[in-house]
Design a protein around this motif. Structure first.
Motif, PDB file in Angstrom:
ATOM      1  N   VAL A 100       0.855  -1.180   0.000  1.00 34.92           N
ATOM      2  CA  VAL A 100       0.000   0.000   0.000  1.00 34.92           C
ATOM      3  C   VAL A 100       0.893   1.234   0.000  1.00 34.92           C
ATOM      4  CG1 VAL A 100      -1.985  -1.096   1.101  1.00 34.92           C
ATOM      5  CG2 VAL A 100      -0.161  -0.167   2.513  1.00 34.92           C
ATOM      6  N   ARG A 101       0.314   2.351  -0.454  1.00 35.14           N
ATOM      7  CA  ARG A 101       1.133   3.564  -0.559  1.00 35.14           C
ATOM      8  C   ARG A 101       0.268   4.799  -0.373  1.00 35.14           C
ATOM      9  NH1 ARG A 101       0.240   6.065  -5.438  1.00 35.14           N
ATOM     10  NH2 ARG A 101      -0.830   4.792  -7.014  1.00 35.14           N
ATOM     11  N   LEU A 102       0.945   5.908  -0.126  1.00 32.85           N
ATOM     12  CA  LEU A 102       0.244   7.185  -0.134  1.00 32.85           C
ATOM     13  C   LEU A 102       0.037   7.621  -1.589  1.00 32.85           C
ATOM     14  CD1 LEU A 102       1.733   9.427   2.689  1.00 32.85           C
ATOM     15  CD2 LEU A 102      -0.608   8.608   2.469  1.00 32.85           C
ATOM     16  N   LYS A 103      -1.198   8.037  -1.891  1.00 30.57           N
ATOM     17  CA  LYS A 103      -1.494   8.491  -3.253  1.00 30.57           C
ATOM     18  C   LYS A 103      -0.677   9.721  -3.600  1.00 30.57           C
ATOM     19  CE  LYS A 103      -5.462   9.737  -6.144  1.00 30.57           C
ATOM     20  NZ  LYS A 103      -6.936   9.970  -6.149  1.00 30.57           N
ATOM     21  N   GLU A 104      -0.519  10.621  -2.633  1.00 25.77           N
ATOM     22  CA  GLU A 104       0.284  11.828  -2.844  1.00 25.77           C
ATOM     23  C   GLU A 104       1.765  11.458  -2.785  1.00 25.77           C
ATOM     24  OE1 GLU A 104      -3.688  12.706  -1.518  1.00 25.77           O
ATOM     25  OE2 GLU A 104      -2.115  11.484  -0.656  1.00 25.77           O
ATOM     26  N   LYS A 105       2.518  11.790  -3.820  1.00 20.65           N
ATOM     27  CA  LYS A 105       3.920  11.388  -3.888  1.00 20.65           C
ATOM     28  C   LYS A 105       4.730  11.971  -2.746  1.00 20.65           C
ATOM     29  CE  LYS A 105       7.957  11.293  -6.902  1.00 20.65           C
ATOM     30  NZ  LYS A 105       8.215   9.880  -6.609  1.00 20.65           N
ATOM     31  N   LYS A 106       4.492  13.239  -2.426  1.00 20.46           N
ATOM     32  CA  LYS A 106       5.198  13.862  -1.321  1.00 20.46           C
ATOM     33  C   LYS A 106       4.179  14.620  -0.469  1.00 20.46           C
ATOM     34  CE  LYS A 106       9.207  16.685  -0.097  1.00 20.46           C
ATOM     35  NZ  LYS A 106      10.374  17.429  -0.586  1.00 20.46           N
ATOM     36  N   ALA A 107       3.895  14.072   0.706  1.00 13.95           N
ATOM     37  CA  ALA A 107       2.921  14.691   1.604  1.00 13.95           C
ATOM     38  C   ALA A 107       3.662  15.425   2.705  1.00 13.95           C
ATOM     39  CB  ALA A 107       2.002  13.635   2.199  1.00 13.95           C
ATOM     40  N   VAL A 108       3.292  16.688   2.899  1.00 15.50           N
ATOM     41  CA  VAL A 108       3.933  17.515   3.920  1.00 15.50           C
ATOM     42  C   VAL A 108       2.870  17.984   4.905  1.00 15.50           C
ATOM     43  CG1 VAL A 108       5.281  19.587   4.388  1.00 15.50           C
ATOM     44  CG2 VAL A 108       5.691  18.280   2.288  1.00 15.50           C
ATOM     45  N   VAL A 109       3.107  17.696   6.196  1.00 17.67           N
ATOM     46  CA  VAL A 109       2.219  18.159   7.267  1.00 17.67           C
ATOM     47  C   VAL A 109       2.965  19.263   8.017  1.00 17.67           C
ATOM     48  CG1 VAL A 109       0.914  17.537   9.321  1.00 17.67           C
ATOM     49  CG2 VAL A 109       1.176  15.876   7.459  1.00 17.67           C
ATOM     50  N   LYS A 110       2.444  20.476   7.892  1.00 16.13           N
ATOM     51  CA  LYS A 110       3.120  21.617   8.508  1.00 16.13           C
ATOM     52  C   LYS A 110       2.616  21.856   9.924  1.00 16.13           C
ATOM     53  CE  LYS A 110       4.003  23.894   4.077  1.00 16.13           C
ATOM     54  NZ  LYS A 110       3.829  25.133   3.271  1.00 16.13           N
ATOM     55  N   GLU A 111       3.395  22.624  10.665  1.00 14.92           N
ATOM     56  CA  GLU A 111       3.067  22.906  12.056  1.00 14.92           C
ATOM     57  C   GLU A 111       1.709  23.585  12.163  1.00 14.92           C
ATOM     58  OE1 GLU A 111       5.240  24.932  15.970  1.00 14.92           O
ATOM     59  OE2 GLU A 111       5.990  25.311  13.936  1.00 14.92           O
ATOM     60  N   GLY A 112       0.867  23.043  13.064  1.00 14.55           N
ATOM     61  CA  GLY A 112      -0.454  23.614  13.305  1.00 14.55           C
ATOM     62  C   GLY A 112      -1.550  23.082  12.415  1.00 14.55           C
ATOM     63  N   GLU A 113      -1.230  22.285  11.401  1.00 10.89           N
ATOM     64  CA  GLU A 113      -2.253  21.775  10.488  1.00 10.89           C
ATOM     65  C   GLU A 113      -3.052  20.634  11.123  1.00 10.89           C
ATOM     66  OE1 GLU A 113      -1.071  22.528   5.894  1.00 10.89           O
ATOM     67  OE2 GLU A 113      -0.109  20.796   6.839  1.00 10.89           O
ATOM     68  N   ARG A 114      -4.248  20.424  10.600  1.00 10.21           N
ATOM     69  CA  ARG A 114      -5.100  19.296  10.976  1.00 10.21           C
ATOM     70  C   ARG A 114      -5.279  18.454   9.721  1.00 10.21           C
ATOM     71  NH1 ARG A 114      -7.268  20.713  16.129  1.00 10.21           N
ATOM     72  NH2 ARG A 114      -5.550  21.952  16.969  1.00 10.21           N
ATOM     73  N   VAL A 115      -4.741  17.244   9.716  1.00  8.35           N
ATOM     74  CA  VAL A 115      -4.681  16.417   8.503  1.00  8.35           C
ATOM     75  C   VAL A 115      -5.374  15.092   8.760  1.00  8.35           C
ATOM     76  CG1 VAL A 115      -3.153  15.289   6.839  1.00  8.35           C
ATOM     77  CG2 VAL A 115      -2.528  17.512   7.798  1.00  8.35           C
ATOM     78  N   LEU A 116      -6.201  14.685   7.805  1.00 13.67           N
ATOM     79  CA  LEU A 116      -6.858  13.383   7.845  1.00 13.67           C
ATOM     80  C   LEU A 116      -6.253  12.504   6.753  1.00 13.67           C
ATOM     81  CD1 LEU A 116      -9.148  11.417   8.746  1.00 13.67           C
ATOM     82  CD2 LEU A 116     -10.585  12.513   6.992  1.00 13.67           C
ATOM     83  N   ILE A 117      -5.809  11.303   7.114  1.00 12.87           N
ATOM     84  CA  ILE A 117      -5.332  10.333   6.129  1.00 12.87           C
ATOM     85  C   ILE A 117      -6.359   9.221   6.061  1.00 12.87           C
ATOM     86  CG2 ILE A 117      -3.475   8.797   5.427  1.00 12.87           C
ATOM     87  CD1 ILE A 117      -1.545  10.428   7.056  1.00 12.87           C
ATOM     88  N   THR A 118      -7.016   9.095   4.931  1.00 14.61           N
ATOM     89  CA  THR A 118      -8.061   8.092   4.757  1.00 14.61           C
ATOM     90  C   THR A 118      -7.587   7.041   3.761  1.00 14.61           C
ATOM     91  OG1 THR A 118     -10.409   7.784   4.283  1.00 14.61           O
ATOM     92  CG2 THR A 118      -9.206   9.346   2.897  1.00 14.61           C
ATOM     93  N   SER A 119      -8.410   6.014   3.537  1.00  8.86           N
ATOM     94  CA  SER A 119      -7.957   4.914   2.687  1.00  8.86           C
ATOM     95  C   SER A 119      -9.131   4.271   1.974  1.00  8.86           C
ATOM     96  CB  SER A 119      -7.236   3.859   3.526  1.00  8.86           C
ATOM     97  OG  SER A 119      -8.155   3.153   4.338  1.00  8.86           O
TER      98      SER A 119
END
Length: 594
Positions: free
Chosen positions: A398-417
């Motif tokens: 399995v892999r991340l669809k986004e080739k390069k994912a960046v989570v910056k300080e203070g962000e709220r990120v959901l990783i779904t599948s």
């Protein structure tokens, strides 16, 4: 291909017992105690036992010499001399009694200190960061570590004390009495069919030959006991694990009415254990033919050996009894191996289990650094970077669809599948627990990151300790604890801060998740990675959690791995975890080395 073969070899060596010779195993144990805090006390105790054994052996030599005047007084019917010798006996026996009591106390204290040093070392090595997790996926040796840490450590400590001091005592007695026996048999001339010859110290050689033959036969018959004992302990641990598993999940088993099926499964473990014990019983029975046979012969053997000197008139009756006593002491010392062969085999099996476990625990660091595929680094800036991340699962990639994912300080990120994908693999990969795959995981340098697993963990103890974990019960004030409970809708627990129980059984699933987020509020980490903890929560509990994330953890970066339908506009950025059709799953040999 060569690299793959090397990986398989490394995994296999750790997945099973670590093979090493006796000297290597003893060196491992020696290293443990050399760096242990109990080292100095152990040295003092061993020196104390050594001194007592020396004095005890001297007393037993005196007691052996006492045989001559005592039995001679009996043969002469000399009553006054008989009374005098009785008084001598009580004096010697009193001193030996005090020495025996002191030696028993030192033996027991040595057992205690050996176990303390060994158990603390094994637990310390096992609970190094992430080692226990890696070991749990390392094949058979990672199953049931509690057996190695508790029962095997106890057994090895006790047997090492008993066998070690027993061998020391036998060696000193041998040195003490071999000269006595040599004196009784020196200068005696055998006359056989007109031929005369002498064997200096023939009683000593007779005792050596007699004990050597018994030792050789014992080793020949009983050497398989080492393997049989190791197998038996493994089966015991498997049965114990099955019983613990059923007890932990008895509510679900009862609801499914699965008692009969669990009984069948446990029956297989019982049958396997009984088969191992039967092999052990057969081997012990065969060994008993040798040990008991020699034991019966030993009743008359010293008399037969000393008889020529006695009947030739070179020994009095008292001298005969002293010679028999000296022969028995020499023979018993030489026969120590025979008498303890079963225990030695048991000790060797336990030593192998303990040392192989410790070596396997330490090898997890080396193994994972060799076999690791995902590269773990520190990001150059304050952000999480998942670059070309692929994760190799047991049966797929399995892999991340986004080739390069960046989570910056203070962000709220959901990783779904996609449906059917194990999102926990991504959680473990980001946390550095799952090394298989490709790409890079970069985490912020020197940053407070808290990873929240899908099922929250609470140590047994008070509610205060459960909420403060892992910083200790004094990490937060009562006001902070009560405020966290109130914000997460757990007001009924506000008066239970010092109540001691298993909170995973006391609370409902929603309450456990809410308590985990109350703990999150208290710790206020800069970065939070959550594994599906929000997905199963009821709406009221979910709203309270999101309010805490919004109001009390506004500056924290939050990554939630879960379902998209639970977003509710909490997470501004969404990443996707998808199948990789071009990939392949882990092979069985690789999976054992995770």
């Amino acid at each position: 291909m060569a690299e793959k073969k090397q990986n398989r070899s490394t995994a296999t060596s750790v997945a099973g017992e670590v093979e090493a010779g006796l000297l290597s195993q003893l060196r491992v144990i020696g290293d443990i105690y050399w760096i242990s805090p109990v080292r100095n006390r152990l040295i003092l105790m061993i020196l104390g036992v050594f001194s007592i054994i020396i004095v005890t052996s001297a007393g037993q030599v005196l007691l052996n010499r006492w045989n001559v005047p005592f039995y001679d007084s009996l043969s002469r019917r000399d009553f006054p001399a008989f009374i005098d010798q009785l008084m001598v006996f009580f004096g010697i026996a009193s001193v030996l009694l005090v020495l025996n009591v002191a030696q028993t106390w030192l033996n027991q204290m040595t057992r205690l200190k050996l176990r303390e040093g060994l158990t603390r070392d094994l637990v310390g090595e096992w609970l190094q960061p992430r080692r226990a997790f890696k070991l749990s996926n390392s094949g058979p040796i990672g199953v049931n570590p509690d057996q190695r840490l508790h029962e095997d450590a106890r057994h090895l400590s006790e047997m090492s004390t008993d066998l070690g001091f027993g061998l020391l005592q036998a060696s000193i007695l041998l040195i003490s009495f071999i000269g006595v026996l040599w004196t009784f048999s020196s200068g005696f001339v055998f006359n056989v069919y007109g031929y005369s010859f002498s064997i200096p110290g023939y009683m000593v050689w007779a005792a050596i030959i007699y004990a050597a033959s018994a030792s050789w036969l014992s080793w020949l018959v009983g050497r398989k006991l080492i393997k049989f004992n190791a197998d038996r302990y493994q089966k015991e641990s498997e049965l114990r694990f099955s019983l613990m598993r059923v007890n932990e999940h008895i509510d679900a088993i009862s609801l499914y009415r699965g008692e009969a099926d669990e009984n069948r499964r446990i029956g297989f473990d019982i049958d396997s254990l009984l088969a191992a014990i039967r092999l052990l019983v057969t081997a012990l029975t065969q060994l008993t033919w040798v040990t008991s046979g020699y034991g019966w012969i030993t009743i008359v053997a010293p008399i037969l050996v000393a008889a020529p000197v006695y009947f030739a008139g070179n020994l009095s009756f008292g001298g005969l009894m002293a010679a028999i006593g000296a022969f028995n002491q020499v023979h018993d010392a030489l026969k120590w191996f025979v008498n303890n062969f079963g225990a030695i085999a048991d000790w060797r099996a336990t030593l192998l289990r303990v040392t192989s476990f410790r070596q396997a625990v330490q090898a997890t660091d080396v193994r994972n650094s060799v076999e690791q595929r995902i590269k773990f680094t520190e990001s150059g800036s304050n952000e999480i970077v998942l670059d070309s991340l692929k994760i190799t699962a047991p049966r797929a990639t399995v892999r991340l669809k986004e080739k390069k994912a960046v989570v910056k300080e203070g962000e709220r990120v959901l990783i779904t599948s996609e449906p059917g994908i194990d999102r926990t693999l991504l959680f473990r990969a980001i946390a550095g627990l799952w090394p298989w795959g490709a790409g890079t995981v970069s985490l912020p340098p020197d940053t407070n990151i808290l990873f929240m697993p899908r099922l929250p963990y609470f140590p047994p103890g008070t509610l205060r300790e459960a909420m403060s974990y892992p910083v200790g019960k004094d990490g937060f004030s009562d006001e902070e604890l009560i405020s966290a409970l109130h914000d997460l809708g757990l007001t009924r627990l506000e008066t239970m801060l010092d109540f001691h129980t298993r909170w995973d059984r006391e609370l409902s699933d929603d309450e456990q998740q809410s308590l985990a987020f109350a703990r999150l509020k208290l710790h206020k980490p800069s970065w939070v990675v959550i594994d599906e903890a929000l997905d199963g929560m009821e709406d009221d509990a979910y709203q309270r959690v999101t309010a805490v994330l919004r109001d009390h953890l506004a500056k924290s970066t939050v990554v939630h791995i879960g379902r998209e339908d639970k977003n509710d506009h909490v997470f501004a950025k969404i990443l996707h975890f998808v199948s990789d059709p071009s990939g392949h799953g882990l092979e069985e040999e690789q999976l054992e080395g995770v």
